[in-house]
Design an enzyme around this catalytic site. Structure first.
Site, PDB file in Angstrom:
ATOM      1  N   HIS A   1       8.934  -6.185 -29.284  1.00 31.56           N
ATOM      2  CA  HIS A   1      10.299  -6.738 -28.867  1.00 31.56           C
ATOM      3  C   HIS A   1      11.181  -5.676 -28.334  1.00 31.56           C
ATOM      4  CE1 HIS A   1      14.231  -7.947 -30.120  1.00 31.56           C
ATOM      5  NE2 HIS A   1      14.027  -8.948 -29.680  1.00 31.56           N
TER       6      HIS A   1
ATOM      7  N   SER B   1      14.600 -22.696 -10.787  1.00 32.56           N
ATOM      8  CA  SER B   1      14.664 -21.075 -11.313  1.00 32.56           C
ATOM      9  C   SER B   1      13.345 -21.051 -12.137  1.00 32.56           C
ATOM     10  CB  SER B   1      15.834 -20.311 -11.813  1.00 32.56           C
ATOM     11  OG  SER B   1      15.325 -18.873 -12.044  1.00 32.56           O
TER      12      SER B   1
ATOM     13  N   ARG C   1      23.128 -19.347 -17.105  1.00 30.78           N
ATOM     14  CA  ARG C   1      22.344 -20.359 -17.796  1.00 30.78           C
ATOM     15  C   ARG C   1      22.981 -20.778 -19.128  1.00 30.78           C
ATOM     16  NH1 ARG C   1      16.786 -17.916 -20.497  1.00 30.78           N
ATOM     17  NH2 ARG C   1      18.536 -16.775 -21.651  1.00 30.78           N
TER      18      ARG C   1
ATOM     19  N   ASP D   1       8.902 -16.780 -19.691  1.00 28.39           N
ATOM     20  CA  ASP D   1       8.412 -17.939 -20.743  1.00 28.39           C
ATOM     21  C   ASP D   1       7.366 -18.806 -20.167  1.00 28.39           C
ATOM     22  OD1 ASP D   1      10.020 -17.261 -22.763  1.00 28.39           O
ATOM     23  OD2 ASP D   1      11.644 -18.718 -22.369  1.00 28.39           O
TER      24      ASP D   1
ATOM     25  N   TYR E   1      14.319 -16.650  -3.345  1.00 36.90           N
ATOM     26  CA  TYR E   1      14.876 -15.165  -3.946  1.00 36.90           C
ATOM     27  C   TYR E   1      14.080 -15.113  -5.084  1.00 36.90           C
ATOM     28  CZ  TYR E   1      17.418 -17.738  -7.534  1.00 36.90           C
ATOM     29  OH  TYR E   1      17.639 -18.601  -8.537  1.00 36.90           O
TER      30      TYR E   1
ATOM     31  N   ARG F   1     -20.335  22.319  -0.416  1.00 43.92           N
ATOM     32  CA  ARG F   1     -19.131  21.510  -0.986  1.00 43.92           C
ATOM     33  C   ARG F   1     -19.342  19.966  -1.058  1.00 43.92           C
ATOM     34  NH1 ARG F   1     -14.547  23.221   3.241  1.00 43.92           N
ATOM     35  NH2 ARG F   1     -13.242  23.036   1.140  1.00 43.92           N
TER      36      ARG F   1
ATOM     37  N   ARG G   1      -5.873  17.023   3.564  1.00 42.21           N
ATOM     38  CA  ARG G   1      -5.636  15.850   3.029  1.00 42.21           C
ATOM     39  C   ARG G   1      -4.467  15.334   2.971  1.00 42.21           C
ATOM     40  NH1 ARG G   1      -8.493  17.903  -2.472  1.00 42.21           N
ATOM     41  NH2 ARG G   1      -6.873  19.422  -2.719  1.00 42.21           N
TER      42      ARG G   1
ATOM     43  N   MET H   1     -15.770  17.984  -9.082  1.00 40.11           N
ATOM     44  CA  MET H   1     -17.243  18.034  -8.677  1.00 40.11           C
ATOM     45  C   MET H   1     -17.269  19.776  -8.207  1.00 40.11           C
ATOM     46  SD  MET H   1     -18.397  14.665  -7.080  1.00 40.11           S
ATOM     47  CE  MET H   1     -17.475  14.669  -5.731  1.00 40.11           C
TER      48      MET H   1
ATOM     49  N   GLY I   1     -11.288  19.062  -7.966  1.00 38.04           N
ATOM     50  CA  GLY I   1     -11.748  19.770  -9.074  1.00 38.04           C
ATOM     51  C   GLY I   1     -12.957  19.105  -9.938  1.00 38.04           C
TER      52      GLY I   1
ATOM     53  N   THR J   1       9.685 -16.825 -15.425  1.00 35.11           N
ATOM     54  CA  THR J   1       8.349 -16.493 -15.411  1.00 35.11           C
ATOM     55  C   THR J   1       7.855 -15.750 -16.836  1.00 35.11           C
ATOM     56  OG1 THR J   1       8.641 -14.665 -14.269  1.00 35.11           O
ATOM     57  CG2 THR J   1       7.826 -16.597 -12.760  1.00 35.11           C
TER      58      THR J   1
ATOM     59  N   CYS K   1      13.243 -15.875 -12.126  1.00 33.01           N
ATOM     60  CA  CYS K   1      14.034 -14.923 -12.626  1.00 33.01           C
ATOM     61  C   CYS K   1      13.012 -14.571 -13.943  1.00 33.01           C
ATOM     62  CB  CYS K   1      15.301 -15.326 -13.278  1.00 33.01           C
ATOM     63  SG  CYS K   1      15.211 -17.017 -14.300  1.00 33.01           S
TER      64      CYS K   1
ATOM     65  N   LYS L   1     -13.416  14.684   2.856  1.00 30.16           N
ATOM     66  CA  LYS L   1     -13.426  16.239   3.309  1.00 30.16           C
ATOM     67  C   LYS L   1     -14.109  16.487   4.627  1.00 30.16           C
ATOM     68  CE  LYS L   1     -13.635  19.330  -0.216  1.00 30.16           C
ATOM     69  NZ  LYS L   1     -14.509  19.946  -1.408  1.00 30.16           N
TER      70      LYS L   1
HETATM   71  P1  ADP Z   1     -12.353  21.553  -3.962  1.00 31.61           P
HETATM   72  O1  ADP Z   1     -12.831  20.009  -3.382  1.00 31.61           O
HETATM   73  O2  ADP Z   1     -12.642  21.533  -5.603  1.00 31.61           O
HETATM   74  O3  ADP Z   1     -11.185  21.850  -3.681  1.00 31.61           O
HETATM   75  P2  ADP Z   1     -13.598  22.840  -2.103  1.00 31.61           P
HETATM   76  O4  ADP Z   1     -14.872  22.233  -1.455  1.00 31.61           O
HETATM   77  O5  ADP Z   1     -12.456  22.564  -1.315  1.00 31.61           O
HETATM   78  O6  ADP Z   1     -13.565  22.330  -3.614  1.00 31.61           O
HETATM   79  O7  ADP Z   1     -13.754  24.575  -2.330  1.00 31.61           O
HETATM   80  C1  ADP Z   1     -12.956  25.179  -2.980  1.00 31.61           C
HETATM   81  C2  ADP Z   1     -12.333  26.563  -2.310  1.00 31.61           C
HETATM   82  O8  ADP Z   1     -13.560  27.175  -1.836  1.00 31.61           O
HETATM   83  C3  ADP Z   1     -11.830  26.375  -0.848  1.00 31.61           C
HETATM   84  O9  ADP Z   1     -10.793  25.903  -1.089  1.00 31.61           O
HETATM   85  C4  ADP Z   1     -12.106  27.504  -0.140  1.00 31.61           C
HETATM   86  O10 ADP Z   1     -11.002  28.511  -0.677  1.00 31.61           O
HETATM   87  C5  ADP Z   1     -13.357  27.896  -0.734  1.00 31.61           C
HETATM   88  N1  ADP Z   1     -14.238  27.665   0.230  1.00 31.61           N
HETATM   89  C6  ADP Z   1     -14.984  26.590   0.564  1.00 31.61           C
HETATM   90  N2  ADP Z   1     -16.029  26.766   1.646  1.00 31.61           N
HETATM   91  C7  ADP Z   1     -15.526  27.778   2.085  1.00 31.61           C
HETATM   92  C8  ADP Z   1     -16.229  28.705   3.410  1.00 31.61           C
HETATM   93  N3  ADP Z   1     -16.935  28.126   4.240  1.00 31.61           N
HETATM   94  N4  ADP Z   1     -15.623  29.796   3.499  1.00 31.61           N
HETATM   95  C9  ADP Z   1     -14.700  30.226   2.600  1.00 31.61           C
HETATM   96  N5  ADP Z   1     -14.013  29.770   1.793  1.00 31.61           N
HETATM   97  C10 ADP Z   1     -14.545  28.458   1.329  1.00 31.61           C
HETATM   98 MG    MG Z   2      13.395 -19.343 -21.948  1.00 34.55          MG
HETATM   99 MG    MG Z   3     -10.598  21.774  -1.855  1.00 34.17          MG
END
Ligand code: ADP
Ligand code: MG
Ligand code: MG
Length: 906
Positions: free
Chosen positions: A476, A788, A638, A793, A875, A104, A360, A115, A113, A791, A855, A34
């Site tokens: 089997h 051949s 075979r 067996d 092959y 964050r 990402r 952490m 989601g 693999t 094979c 991030k």
């Molecule tokens: P996760 O990794 O669980 O997606 P994020 O750190 O991306 O957590 O935060 C989740 C949400 O919080 C983001 O998608 C965004 O909508 C909101 N958020 C995070 N930082 C900011 C910020 N500086 N301003 C406004 N919204 C924020």
């Molecule tokens: Mg065999």
């Molecule tokens: Mg996020």
């Protein structure tokens, strides 16, 4: 910069702001995904709220320090806060113009989601008034504050968030409100007071009003969340090392909850399920980030097209805020140009101003990954070679079988293991015999058994799918089904079969023999009736990408195919020949098994020959069709391999019927079954041992093969390329004996037919001795012309582990780490692979022209294919449905070799 040159202490804080960016996209190890991407976006001049990243090294120091933030961090944080405050004209903790931030998490690998994130930090009883004044919207300020108290108390102070939800619910109930929007400014003020009182009540001390305490508390909590139970479990499931640690991002807040010209949303730059080049995502008006995921309100689609498809009444972002939508589209273009891949983006709109909060590489289906890779190459963003590297070969398996239509209605009555992918529908049968009878009447059947055994093979072949009550992923049923490309669900433990009554029970459902069911070998689901399906095909982006792969690969790809139908299928998927045709399946055919059994029961060679005479024309006809299907391409056949007892009935109650059919006394049949029975058939009377003891069997097979080749060759004018393969050889003398039989047959037929045959005689390498003695086997003009490696067996014989008995051992061994992966799925490179390498080297030392392939199921598994490429095999051969996977894997292996294992993805 000063900080960098005077780096006596490590640099712990990396700023991303309009006029200073310290980080880059390739600094994920230090800044987390991030943080590195926020820095990159800031560099690109995209609208990113300013902020800074505290490195993963601080996370390590935090834990090494007994969960304490290291000294020296504070000055760096203070300086960075100052810097971003200047940019947004605010000061952290200031009552008039408070700087508010989000804190964050963000590790190297994305852990969605897992952490914690805290928003609106920096609010207290005084700064909230400053925010109210500055924004001119007290309601918004209070809404932000109550969110902050709840989030902070939950994440940092460990107060259960349910307490806050209850307070709000009760308040609404008492006042007869249903929506949050009905609460007035004063109401929110009351809620805040109740929240704070609840915190004091829970903790015995008040909610922290000191913004510095808030900030360092939140930073420590985010680092701490690396070790929360959820995150630990996620890492173990996804093979993420525990010692990577997370970074922490502190970023100026922007607000999507400032009324109806504000919003927050998530988007993919392309459709993640189809790969279509169109924006895909959703947003919520007047909301903060967590509301989208929380599912309190239903988000609205971004595009008009998606809105129409979803029959959604609320307007799309495209209709509601066309300029912002256009701006968002332009940002997505820039992001794709920079990252050269589809992105998953989080954004917020504050008073009609767009802010980008995260990007990402987006997760996608197999179908989408093909389409996106091909499109990106055609748009010139990546090379064709990059495109080939982008698709995970194993993911194609999802596309290679009929699958249940995503929109299909279905009633799931049981769930077992997804043992062999693809979906199949058919009438329920409970025995292999019934499967075959019904199939020969043109019906599609699902063979339902407690578990399967080698006697059921003909029934499994006749069935469209296989369902078992017992057995694991390497039972089997599972192994044979995968080899045959039959969908299979194994180990559906809640099913109860009553063969006598002809019923199948699953809880309250009772199904009868002949009733329709559908199984989904990709998910393990068992479904009543015939679910709607989609057929696999090599077309569109799939075909394009594989054709690009073909230009890169060195390894040839063949298919294991026993029937003309499978051969045609394999050819359609691009097989360049047949690497393994198992002739025993031809013996199991219902009309033939009688003649096969006569042959087995014969006392004299003459009787045996008479029975074989009956089988010959049937085998010849099979081979003719097979050769026609593969015209111009090599076909490896075979000689008979399995022990003879597999062709005789096992169950006492079946014996009488067979004795009657054959016209032999029951006693004689029983005696023969006893004679042939073995403690360990895997190491028993099979392979070339059969041909050495009963040469007439090999002779008949060789005749059938060459007569068919001569006929098809003469008819088409193109010589058939036959490769006759002798199984289970360990000694040169074994090979010589069988080779002589085959050679004689070939010469005789050339003489009889006048045709010039194109054939080679080689051997299958399935025993460690054979691999070690490769030189012995390949030496001279009369040595094996090809190797051949079987693999499957070779793995069994090298590890001394029978696949039929392996399930409980495999489970324990994978769990305890003896096996990193199941060696029957992915080749044991260092052991079995070493034998393949040695066998190849020694064989080629004797005969440089020796053709070498494998094979076995490993021929369709990417990691194994890379190894076979590296040691220079000619092959690989795999089941027809895996041919495209092997083609792609072979290309990736070749490209990987050229670029030192570097791939285009980051
Ligand atoms: P996760 O990794 O669980 O997606 P994020 O750190 O991306 O957590 O935060 C989740 C949400 O919080 C983001 O998608 C965004 O909508 C909101 N958020 C995070 N930082 C900011 C910020 N500086 N301003 C406004 N919204 C924020
Ligand atoms: Mg065999
Ligand atoms: Mg996020």
């Amino acid at each position: 910069m000063a900080e960098q040159s005077a780096s006596v202490t490590p640099k712990w804080v990396y700023v991303f702001a309009a006029d200073r960016v310290d980080g880059r996209a390739d600094m994920k190890d230090l800044l987390g995904g991030k943080g590195a991407n926020l820095a990159e976006m800031a560099s690109l001049g995209l609208p990113v709220p300013p902020g800074f990243t505290i490195t993963t090294e601080v996370c390590h120091a935090y834990f090494a320090n007994g969960r304490k933030l290291p000294d020296g961090l504070t000055p760096e944080v203070e300086a960075a806060l100052q810097l971003i405050g200047n940019e947004v004209d605010a000061t952290f903790g200031d009552v008039e113009r408070p700087l508010l931030v989000s804190v964050r998490s963000g590790g190297r690998a994305s852990m969605p989601g897992m952490m914690d994130t805290i928003l609106n930090l920096g609010l207290n009883d005084e700064t909230v008034e400053g925010l109210a004044k500055r924004s001119g919207d007290r309601r918004f300020a209070y809404d932000s504050y109550r969110r902050f108290i709840q989030m902070y108390s939950d994440v940092v102070l460990g107060v259960d968030h349910g307490i806050f939800e209850d307070i709000l619910e009760n308040f609404k109930n008492l006042n007869g409100f249903t929506n949050d929007t009905e609460l007035s400014v004063e109401d929110w003020g009351d809620i805040i007071e109740s929240y704070k009182a609840a915190v004091t009540d829970q903790l015995g001390k008040p909610f922290p009003q000191d913004t510095g305490e808030q900030l360092y508390g939140a930073i420590a909590a985010v680092f701490g969340s690396w070790q929360n139970a959820r995150a630990i479990t996620y890492r173990h499931l996804h093979d993420i090392p525990d010692d990577w640690g997370t970074a922490v991002n502190v970023q100026a807040m922007v607000f999507g909850n400032q009324g109806d010209s504000s919003a927050t949303g998530v988007a993919f730059t392309r459709n993640p399920s189809t790969g279509e080049n169109e924006i895909y995502g959703e947003f919520l008006l007047n909301a903060q980030g967590e509301d989208v995921v929380a599912g309190i309100r239903t988000p609205q689609p971004l595009t008009e097209k998606a809105r129409r498809l979803a029959k959604e009444e609320n307007p799309s972002l495209q209709a509601l805020m066309p300029e912002l939508f256009a701006e968002l589209s332009a940002v997505f273009k820039k992001l794709e140009a920079r990252y050269r891949d589809m992105q998953d983006v989080e954004f917020t709109i504050e008073n009609s101003k767009l802010w980008i909060l995260q990007t990402r590489t987006g997760k996608r289906t197999a179908e989408a990954s093909l389409r996106i890779a091909v499109d990106l190459a055609q748009e010139g963003l990546i090379s064709k070679r990059d495109a080939v590297m982008r698709v995970v070969p194993a993911s194609l398996e999802q596309l290679m079988h009929p699958t249940i239509d995503p929109g299909a209605k279905k009633e799931v009555i049981a769930t077992g293991l997804p043992a062999s992918p693809g979906a199949a529908a058919g009438e329920i049968v409970f025995t292999a015999e019934d499967a075959e009878t019904e199939r020969s009447r043109g019906r599609e059947v699902i063979l339902v058994r407690l578990e399967t055994s080698p006697e059921d093979i003909h029934g499994m072949h006749a069935a469209s799918g296989i369902l078992t009550v017992r057995g694991g992923m390497t039972s089997h049923a599972a192994v044979v089904a995968r080899g045959m490309g039959r969908p299979c669900v194994s180990g559906a433990g809640i099913l109860r079969i009553d063969e006598e009554a002809g019923t199948l029970r699953a809880g309250r459902h009772v199904l009868n023999k002949g009733d329709l069911i559908t199984i989904d070998g990709g998910t393990g689901q068992v479904i009543t009736g015939r679910a709607k399906m989609r057929q696999p095909e090599l077309s569109g982006a799939f075909a394009t990408l594989i054709s690009w792969a073909d230009k890169e690969r060195r390894l040839h790809v063949r298919a294991n195919a026993d029937t003309p139908r499978d051969a045609r299928l394999a050819r359609g998927f691009g097989a360049e020949g047949i690497g393994l045709c198992r002739t025993e399946h031809m013996f199991f055919d219902q009309e033939r098994i009688l003649a096969v059994r006569e042959m087995i029961l014969a006392d004299e060679e003459a009787d045996r020959r008479r029975a074989l005479e009956k089988i010959l024309p049937m085998q010849r006809a099979d081979f003719e069709q097979l050769f026609e299907a593969m015209a111009g391409l090599p076909v490896t056949i075979r000689l008979l391999d399995p022990p003879l007892h597999e062709f005789l009935p096992k169950e006492p109650r079946d014996l009488a019927g067979v004795a009657r059919d054959l016209g032999v006394p029951l006693e004689k049949l029983r005696a023969r079954v006893n004679d042939l029975s073995e403690f360990n058939p895997m190491l028993g009377f099979r392979g070339c041992r059969l041909a050495i003891r009963f040469p007439e069997i090999a002779e008949m097979q060789a005749r059938a093969i060459f007569e068919a080749a001569a006929k098809v060759g003469q008819k088409s004018g193109v010589a058939v390329k036959v490769e006759v393969m002798v199984p289970l050889v360990a000694y040169r003398r074994e090979f010589d004996i069988v080779r002589d039989i085959v050679l004689k047959a070939a010469r005789a037929i050339e003489a009889e037919s006048g045709a010039k045959l194109d054939y080679q005689i080689g051997t299958m390498i399935e025993l460690p001795r054979a691999a070690l003695r490769g030189e012995e086997l390949a030496a001279g003009d009369d040595g094996a012309a090809f190797f051949s490696f079987g693999t499957n067996d070779l793995t069994q014989t090298s590890l001394g582990l029978s696949r039929d008995d392996a399930a409980p051992i495999l489970e324990a061994y994978v769990k305890t780490g003896v096996f990193k992966v199941d060696p029957f799925v992915s080749l044991d490179v260092s052991g079995v692979g070493e034998l393949v390498r040695i066998g190849t080297e020694r064989g080629r030392a004797a005969n440089p022209a020796l053709k070498v392939g494998i094979c076995g199921e490993h021929g369709g598994e990417a990691r194994s294919v890379a190894f076979f490429d590296a040691i220079g095999l000619d092959y690989v051969s795999c089941s027809p449905f895996r041919v495209p996977i092997a083609r792609l894997a072979a290309a990736q292996a070749a490209i990987g070799g050229k670029t030192d294992g570097q791939t285009a993805t980051d």
